[in-house]
Design an enzyme around this catalytic site. Sequence first.
Site, mmCIF file in Angstrom:
data_model
loop_
_atom_site.group_PDB
_atom_site.id
_atom_site.type_symbol
_atom_site.label_atom_id
_atom_site.label_comp_id
_atom_site.label_asym_id
_atom_site.label_seq_id
_atom_site.Cartn_x
_atom_site.Cartn_y
_atom_site.Cartn_z
ATOM 1 N N TYR A 1 0.821 -1.213 0.000
ATOM 2 C CA TYR A 1 0.000 0.000 0.000
ATOM 3 C C TYR A 1 0.854 1.262 0.000
ATOM 4 O O TYR A 1 0.469 2.280 -0.558
ATOM 5 C CB TYR A 1 -0.907 0.048 1.239
ATOM 6 C CG TYR A 1 -2.195 -0.709 1.115
ATOM 7 C CD1 TYR A 1 -2.205 -2.074 0.854
ATOM 8 C CD2 TYR A 1 -3.416 -0.068 1.287
ATOM 9 C CE1 TYR A 1 -3.388 -2.770 0.765
ATOM 10 C CE2 TYR A 1 -4.608 -0.756 1.208
ATOM 11 C CZ TYR A 1 -4.592 -2.105 0.942
ATOM 12 O OH TYR A 1 -5.772 -2.792 0.855
ATOM 13 N N LYS B 1 3.682 -15.317 2.654
ATOM 14 C CA LYS B 1 3.862 -16.062 1.399
ATOM 15 C C LYS B 1 5.366 -16.294 1.260
ATOM 16 O O LYS B 1 6.005 -15.894 0.271
ATOM 17 C CB LYS B 1 3.271 -15.247 0.231
ATOM 18 C CG LYS B 1 3.204 -15.998 -1.085
ATOM 19 C CD LYS B 1 2.164 -17.099 -1.133
ATOM 20 C CE LYS B 1 2.253 -17.885 -2.411
ATOM 21 N NZ LYS B 1 1.382 -19.081 -2.423
ATOM 22 N N ASP C 1 -2.426 -18.441 0.998
ATOM 23 C CA ASP C 1 -3.435 -19.172 0.211
ATOM 24 C C ASP C 1 -4.067 -20.273 1.069
ATOM 25 O O ASP C 1 -5.292 -20.472 1.067
ATOM 26 C CB ASP C 1 -2.845 -19.735 -1.096
ATOM 27 C CG ASP C 1 -1.521 -20.457 -0.915
ATOM 28 O OD1 ASP C 1 -0.926 -20.383 0.181
ATOM 29 O OD2 ASP C 1 -1.066 -21.115 -1.877
ATOM 30 N N ASP D 1 -6.038 -7.188 4.368
ATOM 31 C CA ASP D 1 -7.195 -6.563 3.720
ATOM 32 C C ASP D 1 -8.096 -7.657 3.156
ATOM 33 O O ASP D 1 -9.312 -7.681 3.385
ATOM 34 C CB ASP D 1 -6.700 -5.635 2.602
ATOM 35 C CG ASP D 1 -7.843 -4.983 1.854
ATOM 36 O OD1 ASP D 1 -8.785 -4.529 2.527
ATOM 37 O OD2 ASP D 1 -7.803 -4.942 0.607
ATOM 38 N N ASP E 1 -11.871 -9.336 4.851
ATOM 39 C CA ASP E 1 -13.165 -9.338 4.148
ATOM 40 C C ASP E 1 -13.725 -10.761 4.093
ATOM 41 O O ASP E 1 -14.916 -10.988 4.309
ATOM 42 C CB ASP E 1 -13.017 -8.809 2.711
ATOM 43 C CG ASP E 1 -13.384 -7.335 2.600
ATOM 44 O OD1 ASP E 1 -13.142 -6.604 3.580
ATOM 45 O OD2 ASP E 1 -13.905 -6.928 1.545
HETATM 46 C C1 IPM Z 1 -10.219 -1.492 4.226
HETATM 47 C C2 IPM Z 1 -10.510 -0.928 2.866
HETATM 48 C C3 IPM Z 1 -9.381 0.022 2.494
HETATM 49 C C4 IPM Z 1 -8.115 -0.785 2.439
HETATM 50 C C5 IPM Z 1 -9.593 0.774 1.171
HETATM 51 C C6 IPM Z 1 -10.889 1.559 1.190
HETATM 52 C C7 IPM Z 1 -8.437 1.665 0.844
HETATM 53 O O1 IPM Z 1 -10.679 -1.938 1.935
HETATM 54 O O2 IPM Z 1 -10.133 -0.710 5.191
HETATM 55 O O3 IPM Z 1 -10.080 -2.703 4.334
HETATM 56 O O4 IPM Z 1 -7.826 -1.436 1.429
HETATM 57 O O5 IPM Z 1 -7.380 -0.774 3.429
HETATM 58 MG MG MG Z 2 -10.669 -3.868 2.760
#
Ligand code: IPM
Ligand code: MG
Length: 356
Positions: free
Chosen positions: A142, A187, A219, A243, A247
């Site tokens: 990032y 990884k 993975d 990240d 999710d």
């Molecule tokens: C998160 C989001 C952010 C990230 C985006 C919006 C930049 O997906 O907080 O997980 O990738 O960190």
């Molecule tokens: Mg995210």
Amino acid sequence: MNKKIAVLKGDGIGPEIVDEAIKVLNVVAEKFGHTFEYDYLDMGGCSIDKYGVPITDEAIERCKQSDSVLLGAVGGPKWDTCDPAVRPEKGLLKVRAELGLFANLRPTKMFKQLSSACPLKEECTENGIDLMIVRELTGGIYFGEHKTEGDTASDLMIYSESEIERIGRVGFETAMKRNKKLASVDKANVLDSSKLWRKIMHKLAEEYPEVEYRDVLVDNCAMQLIRNPGQFDVIVTENMFGDILSDEASMLTGSIGMMPSASLSETTLGMYEPIHGSAPDIAGKGIANPIGTILSAAMMLRYSFDMAKEADAIEQAVDAVLNENYRTIDIKSENLQEKIISCIEIGDKICDNIRK
Ligand code: IPM
Ligand code: MG
């Protein structure tokens, strides 16, 4: 105690969910004898509209001068076509970097009242789901150099030993406060940054003999989260892996609207936000689920203000409201006992429970 909280309501449903969290914080303040003072600032699309940038330097400064930051959500289709340099997400990355928020804690917990929302087969969740993802937040791909040259583009995944060590320590300390199991995700079979990651983690593991430590390839981790999420207690990983995995993990609970997060620095200054997005499609309809933000406020009390019993009071009130079968539409199931109520009403119910 007297605390100053910078509030970034953001876009979409951000303002409505943050309003409920503030209502809850005010009830906590009243009950436990604290004063919370709020400094309302713009970030995201709302800031682009007003000032042409996703966050102003002044807003950053005022966040730094606060005891902590509460955030709703940013972004929406309106700003998707913006110049990439001023997209709403840039504001978020800037705040993380400027405030030194290197440790992102994302708890993933299945509420027993909502277990039917879990998309996995019952046999996969026999051990329940209650894990904590500790994501590195200010390094890696990032924040490495991003470059586009002619027909080629690259993003640099870069970590120093000290960056790995400080997040690794948060991982081990978090495990010590929970069930003392830590999975470090990398990884290392391919990436040099992961080999370094693993080397530092192994060094740290020697300092924490009580923690049951293991390395997991990213993975494999993605697969194991679906196969048997109950095997995990704490997962520590670099920025992009965290990240993606967070999710994935949040989906397992079937209720992304319920999940809070904390982004912590080396001081007590932290930023707290739900993990879901700004949901522009339902903004202004009064049906958003404020619980992720309310639980983020509880994390703020626990991690930034050292107010454990106040945080417990919020978490217990959320539990009680779910037990009373109150739901926002996103967490509704087939159960006919459930009463679907609005964002404001859920906030009111939680406040009533805290006052009790
Ligand atoms: C998160 C989001 C952010 C990230 C985006 C919006 C930049 O997906 O907080 O997980 O990738 O960190
Ligand atoms: Mg995210």
